[in-house]
Design a protein around this motif. Structure first.
Motif: not given
Length: 113
Positions: A42-46, A56-64, A76-84, A88-90
């Motif tokens: 994910l870091k490489e993609l970024l 890269l975060i989909r802020t309209n998602e319910k979970i967000w 780092e916390e945002l990356i962890d949120a996308m992985l969890s 949330l990943i666009e």
């Protein structure tokens, strides 16, 4: 090899796959909701996208909205949120060598073929 990070339930993502199919080039489909990228991937993609995690975060998602909106989060916390929560990943993300784009609009994909 071209790679598309794809969510079959997303029309933009399906359009991205269609663009790749019509290009006649070989490509790999990664259903990232089933096969979540590793943190380094994910870091490489970024890096390839030249984006910050927040971009890269989909802020309209319910979970967000329920768990993260309004909080001060580090990259780092945002990356962890996308992985969890990979929803949330666009999407879609298309990688071709050392180039990558988010296929929104899907025509962005044509710029790296």
């Amino acid at each position: 090899m071209i790679k598309i990070y794809h969510n079959p339930r997303c029309s933009k993502s399906r359009n991205g796959v269609a663009i790749l199919e019509n290009s006649g080039k070989e490509f790999e489909i990664v259903k990232y909701l089933d096969s979540v990228p590793q943190k380094e991937e994910l870091k490489e993609l970024l890096t390839l996208l030249d984006m910050t995690p927040m971009q890269l975060i989909r802020t309209n998602e319910k979970i967000w909205k329920e768990e993260f909106k309004g909080k001060e989060l580090s990259d780092e916390e945002l990356i962890d949120a996308m992985l969890s929560h990979p929803k949330l990943i666009e999407r879609p993300i298309v990688v071709n060598g050392n180039k990558a784009v988010v296929g929104r609009p899907p025509e962005n994909i044509e710029n790296i073929l």
